[in-house]
Write an enzyme that holds these catalytic residues in place. Structure first.
Site, PDB file in Angstrom:
ATOM      1  CE  LYS A  67      62.799  -0.722  23.068  1.00  0.00           C
ATOM      2  NZ  LYS A  67      63.624  -0.063  24.075  1.00  0.00           N
ATOM      3  CG  ASN A  68      66.274   1.004  21.086  1.00  0.00           C
ATOM      4  OD1 ASN A  68      65.393   1.031  21.958  1.00  0.00           O
ATOM      5  ND2 ASN A  68      67.146   0.021  20.988  1.00  0.00           N
ATOM      6  NE  ARG A 101      70.188   2.139  32.239  1.00  0.00           N
ATOM      7  CZ  ARG A 101      70.936   2.867  31.450  1.00  0.00           C
ATOM      8  NH1 ARG A 101      70.479   3.257  30.275  1.00  0.00           N
ATOM      9  NH2 ARG A 101      72.141   3.218  31.823  1.00  0.00           N
ATOM     10  CG  ASP A 157      67.837  -2.939  32.706  1.00  0.00           C
ATOM     11  OD1 ASP A 157      68.833  -3.690  32.661  1.00  0.00           O
ATOM     12  OD2 ASP A 157      67.492  -2.217  31.780  1.00  0.00           O
ATOM     13  CG  ASP A 205      68.507  -4.659  21.642  1.00  0.00           C
ATOM     14  OD1 ASP A 205      69.054  -4.863  22.734  1.00  0.00           O
ATOM     15  OD2 ASP A 205      68.109  -3.535  21.282  1.00  0.00           O
ATOM     16  CB  VAL A 256      76.636  -5.263  24.013  1.00  0.00           C
ATOM     17  CG1 VAL A 256      76.145  -3.852  24.299  1.00  0.00           C
ATOM     18  CG2 VAL A 256      77.337  -5.306  22.650  1.00  0.00           C
TER      19      VAL A 256
END
Ligand code: UD1
Length: 417
Positions: free
Chosen positions: A22-23, A92, A116, A304, A326
């Site tokens: 995804k990223n 975002r 968020d 993540d 982070v």
């Protein structure tokens, strides 16, 4: 709103194919704005963040066609230079269009992303870097507006190795006049993938994956085809799921080297990990061993995967300390996990996890993508039924999550509303 109903405990067992990252995909899509021609991306995950990013590109006037896992983006015609609040507030990562639009058009107007659920996410490092490359910004009415007749190469030292800022500057540098150097650059594999794509499109990028990236500007990019790298976060979620449920899972089509620290931590927890060229098998029995864990930019432990890891350590045979470096607000799901019988106490950016013998099913709410996936793993390891109420977060980041879990033996049903 969806409700995932999970019956536990169920050890996850079997093979799971891993999707494209995804990223990486979202940034590759933004980079396609710089190419006056067709970009073909393969192994693109069917997730809602990608659909939203397609919408962003379409609203910018770009042609997008998504068939199977192949995404075609044609920005032969110049895109519009404005990304509205309505779009940026939905996804975002769409802030990543700022650098490419500025580079291609000489001006861009993009809504400032708000915060968020995982915290305030400023873009000061993106803007400061672009300023060093000659851009001028003003911000009014919630929009940031940038102009730069042509960006010029510069030396940019990032205060923090931000993934997004590194990507913005990397993209902007490809067609800037002269050489751009990014020091203290983020080193995530997704950045290497973006650099590889840009080079396939005619850019001259060196050093991606190290903390100094050098970009020699070229006049323009040309059409290119690129296969997205495997999603190490999706892979890590299933790997941790195997360890948390006492399962036996083989992750298929991955790059094990991209998730080495995650695999080492699973070994520390007592799991048996077998690495092959493009797959990894994770086997676990009994309760995991406790450990201390710190999230850091790559190659450190990924933020993540901190929520799934907390689910694992919540069931450890002793106490653990998990430190989040982070995104400070990533612990928001702790209250939900505690509703399942976990004993986690948050002190600033540390979580003190006591380790309990068993979690118990409960109704919970998914506050973001990764915490949603973590709660699902919690439900699979817990005794009884867990109901996860989710406003679409999980689908933003995980392709076929329920089907893949069912393929591993999970008993999950989904209800709408
Ligand atoms: C990306 C990933 C996200 C991952 C994160 C860290 C995408 C779409 N998202 O997010 O899943 O968790 O990397 O690996 O790729 N910061 C600033 N100023 C800036 C930019 C960032 O202060 O201009 C801060 C942020 O508030 C945060 C930290 O730097 O505390 C890390 O952010 P960054 O690395 O930029 O993450 P993202 O690119 O937003």
């Amino acid at each position: 709103m969806k409700t995932y109903v999970v019956q536990g405990p169920t050890p996850l067992k079997g093979d799971v194919p891993i999707s494209g990252a995804k990223n990486a995909t979202l940034k590759l899509m933004a980079a396609a704005l710089m190419v006056p021609g067709e970009v073909v991306l393969e192994r693109v995950p069917r997730i809602s963040d990608v659909s939203l990013m397609c919408e962003v590109l379409e609203r910018l006037g770009v042609e997008v066609a998504f068939e199977g896992s192949t995404l075609r983006i044609d920005a032969t015609n110049e895109p519009k230079n404005e990304a509205t609040y309505e779009l940026v507030s939905k996804i975002r990562a769409s802030i990543q269009v700022l650098g490419p639009l500025l580079a291609r058009l000489g001006s861009a107007r993009v809504s400032m992303p708000g915060g968020d659920a995982i915290g305030s996410r400023p873009i000061d490092l993106h803007l400061r870097g672009l300023e060093r490359m000659g851009a001028e910004f003003s911000s009014e009415h919630g929009y940031v507006e940038g102009v730069a007749a042509r960006l010029t190469g510069a030396r940019v030292l990032l205060e923090f190795p931000s993934v997004g800022a590194t990507e913005t500057l990397l993209m902007a540098g490809t067609t800037a006049e002269g050489t751009t150097t990014i020091d203290n650059a983020a080193r995530e594999p997704e950045i290497q993938d973006l650099a590889q794509f840009l080079n396939e499109a005619g850019a001259r990028v060196l050093g991606a994956g190290t903390n100094t990236i050098t970009i020699e500007g070229v006049a323009k990019l040309h059409p290119a085809r690129h296969v997205v790298l495997p999603d190490r976060i999706e892979a890590g979620t299933y790997a941790i799921g195997a360890a948390a449920t006492g399962g036996d899972v083989t992750l298929r089509d991955i790059r094990p080297g991209d998730m080495e620290l995650v695999l080492q931590k699973l070994e520390d927890s007592g799991a048996e990990v077998t690495r092959e060229t493009d797959s990894v098998r994770i086997r676990a029995t009994g309760r995991p061993a406790p450990m201390d864990l710190v999230t850091l930019p790559y190659p450190g432990f990924p933020t993540d995967l901190q929520p799934p890891m907390m689910v694992l350590l919540a069931q450890a045979t002793g106490p653990s300390i998990l430190t989040e470096n982070v995104f400070e607000a990533r612990f928001i799901f702790v209250d939900e996990l505690n509703r399942m019988g976990a004993q986690v106490r948050v002190e600033g950016h540390h979580a003190v996890i006591k380790g309990v013998e068993r979690l118990t099913g409960a109704p919970v709410r998914a506050p973001d993508i990764r915490a949603g996936a973590a709660l699902m793993l919690g439900g699979l390891s817990a005794h009884g039924e867990t109901r996860i109420h989710d406003e679409g977060h999980i689908e933003r980041g995980y392709e076929d999550f329920v089907a893949k879990l069912e393929g591993l033996g999970a008993v999950v049903s989904v209800t709408e509303g």
